[in-house]
Design a protein around this motif. Structure first.
Motif, PDB file in Angstrom:
ATOM      1  N   THR A 142      48.041  39.038  47.353  1.00  0.00           N
ATOM      2  CA  THR A 142      46.850  38.266  47.005  1.00  0.00           C
ATOM      3  C   THR A 142      46.659  38.215  45.492  1.00  0.00           C
ATOM      4  O   THR A 142      47.259  38.988  44.739  1.00  0.00           O
ATOM      5  N   PHE A 143      45.802  37.298  45.058  1.00  0.00           N
ATOM      6  CA  PHE A 143      45.526  37.112  43.635  1.00  0.00           C
ATOM      7  C   PHE A 143      44.181  36.398  43.518  1.00  0.00           C
ATOM      8  O   PHE A 143      43.750  35.703  44.446  1.00  0.00           O
ATOM      9  N   PRO A 144      43.486  36.542  42.397  1.00  0.00           N
ATOM     10  CA  PRO A 144      42.237  35.818  42.210  1.00  0.00           C
ATOM     11  C   PRO A 144      42.490  34.318  42.043  1.00  0.00           C
ATOM     12  O   PRO A 144      43.396  33.914  41.311  1.00  0.00           O
ATOM     13  N   ARG A 182      43.756  31.687  35.649  1.00  0.00           N
ATOM     14  CA  ARG A 182      45.206  31.541  35.534  1.00  0.00           C
ATOM     15  C   ARG A 182      45.922  32.742  36.142  1.00  0.00           C
ATOM     16  O   ARG A 182      45.560  33.894  35.879  1.00  0.00           O
ATOM     17  N   PRO A 183      46.946  32.518  36.972  1.00  0.00           N
ATOM     18  CA  PRO A 183      47.689  33.647  37.542  1.00  0.00           C
ATOM     19  C   PRO A 183      48.402  34.437  36.453  1.00  0.00           C
ATOM     20  O   PRO A 183      48.889  33.858  35.472  1.00  0.00           O
ATOM     21  N   GLN A 184      48.453  35.743  36.619  1.00  0.00           N
ATOM     22  CA  GLN A 184      49.068  36.593  35.610  1.00  0.00           C
ATOM     23  C   GLN A 184      50.514  36.913  35.974  1.00  0.00           C
ATOM     24  O   GLN A 184      50.974  36.672  37.091  1.00  0.00           O
ATOM     25  N   TRP A 193      47.358  43.789  40.675  1.00  0.00           N
ATOM     26  CA  TRP A 193      46.353  44.714  40.144  1.00  0.00           C
ATOM     27  C   TRP A 193      46.790  46.160  40.314  1.00  0.00           C
ATOM     28  O   TRP A 193      46.964  46.886  39.341  1.00  0.00           O
ATOM     29  N   HIS A 194      46.993  46.591  41.568  1.00  0.00           N
ATOM     30  CA  HIS A 194      47.179  48.030  41.780  1.00  0.00           C
ATOM     31  C   HIS A 194      48.562  48.531  41.389  1.00  0.00           C
ATOM     32  O   HIS A 194      48.750  49.730  41.171  1.00  0.00           O
ATOM     33  N   ASP A 212      47.752  44.132  36.133  1.00  0.00           N
ATOM     34  CA  ASP A 212      47.131  42.910  35.638  1.00  0.00           C
ATOM     35  C   ASP A 212      45.694  42.783  36.129  1.00  0.00           C
ATOM     36  O   ASP A 212      45.222  43.566  36.948  1.00  0.00           O
ATOM     37  N   TYR A 213      44.995  41.777  35.598  1.00  0.00           N
ATOM     38  CA  TYR A 213      43.619  41.436  35.970  1.00  0.00           C
ATOM     39  C   TYR A 213      42.609  42.536  35.621  1.00  0.00           C
ATOM     40  O   TYR A 213      41.506  42.559  36.167  1.00  0.00           O
TER      41      TYR A 213
END
Length: 293
Positions: free
Chosen positions: A151-153, A157-159, A233-234, A238-239
């Protein structure tokens, strides 16, 4: 608990693993080669094209009434006998077995109801069983790109650590929208992940199911479920510009869970019938009865 950010948290996995076999763990999540790569890439290409702010909001509205099905936790586990995750480069067997593999990996490493040194209670075993149950969406007719995978926010912009980031987002309309195409996009710095709209899939859906049915689990369990597929993230680190202090405080719990979600995958399938009574006891304690999905 120490915060571990990097590509491979396996070095702090279970003490019964022979260090000389560490290279085998390095083969997990290989997105450059392997017999399943074409299937995996196609799934992510569709996901990264169609997961937009509008799409995610529509899915929240569509499934937010929890009128899809009435069933118990173990009935949901049994449904996953019919699902093979098309985004997973590591396994090609039904997801129900992975649920028990993850739960048993946690139970083996933290066998007691409470581990004084690390404060792991028995609900941690249950999280292993629950974590992928949101994949029942794929059996409700949803395409796998809207159910499985990392998953991603959305809305920013995607990291770089998003899987296939450089080759799959070109056709996503949000990246042509100035509201959503910057590093922060529609968010404020350190707004907290609770205020971030994540790509739609089994993580978010199961988290919402848990809230709606009032599972008596602590916030660490809800984080593990909601963000266990948020690898950028984990694991990627990133993010962080979106994270609150609470997010960073609970991150080590998500990382601890990730070890078992990832490194318990193997073709040696568990004897599910022998395991069911133990997990039924945990279900009766934390999320009993017939639930709304």
């Amino acid at each position: 608990m120490e915060v571990i950010v990097g590509p491979d948290p396996s070095l702090v996995y279970r003490p019964d693993v022979d260090p000389e076999r560490a290279k085998e763990k390095g083969s997990f999540r290989d997105y450059t080669s392997g017999p399943l790569l074409d299937r995996v890439f196609t799934t992510y290409k569709l996901m990264h094209t169609w997961q937009t702010v509008d799409f995610v909001r529509k899915k929240h509205a569509q499934f937010g009434g929890f009128s899809y099905k009435k069933m118990t936790v173990l009935e949901a586990v049994d449904m996953l006998n019919g699902l093979v995750d098309e985004s997973d480069p590591d396994v090609d067997f039904p997801n129900s077995f992975h649920a028990f593999q993850t739960a048993e990996g946690i139970r083996k490493a933290h066998p007691d109801k409470v581990c004084p040194a690390l404060s792991f209670p028995d609900w941690f075993h249950l999280v292993g069983l629950l974590h992928d149950l949101g994949k029942v969406l794929a059996l409700a007719g949803e395409p796998q790109w809207a159910v499985v995978g990392d998953t991603f926010p959305v809305g920013c912009r995607p990291q770089a650590s998003v899987v296939f980031c450089d080759s799959t987002f070109q056709d996503n309309p949000d990246l042509q929208d100035p509201r959503y195409s910057t590093e922060l996009g529609m968010y404020q710095p350190h707004c907290g992940l609770k205020n971030v709209l994540m790509s739609w899939g089994h993580d978010e859906y199961m988290y919402q199911v848990m809230k709606f049915n009032k599972f008596s689990l602590p916030q660490e369990a809800f984080y593990m479920i909601r963000f266990h597929s948020f690898y950028p993230w984990h694991t990627g680190g990133d993010y962080m510009q979106l994270c609150s202090e609470q997010d960073l405080a609970i991150l080590p719990w998500v990382q601890e869970f990730n070890k078992f979600d990832l490194y318990t995958k193997c073709p040696d399938l568990p004897d599910v019938d022998k395991l069911r009574p133990y997990y039924q006891g945990l279900i009766d304690k934390y999320c009993p009865g017939v639930l709304s999905w």
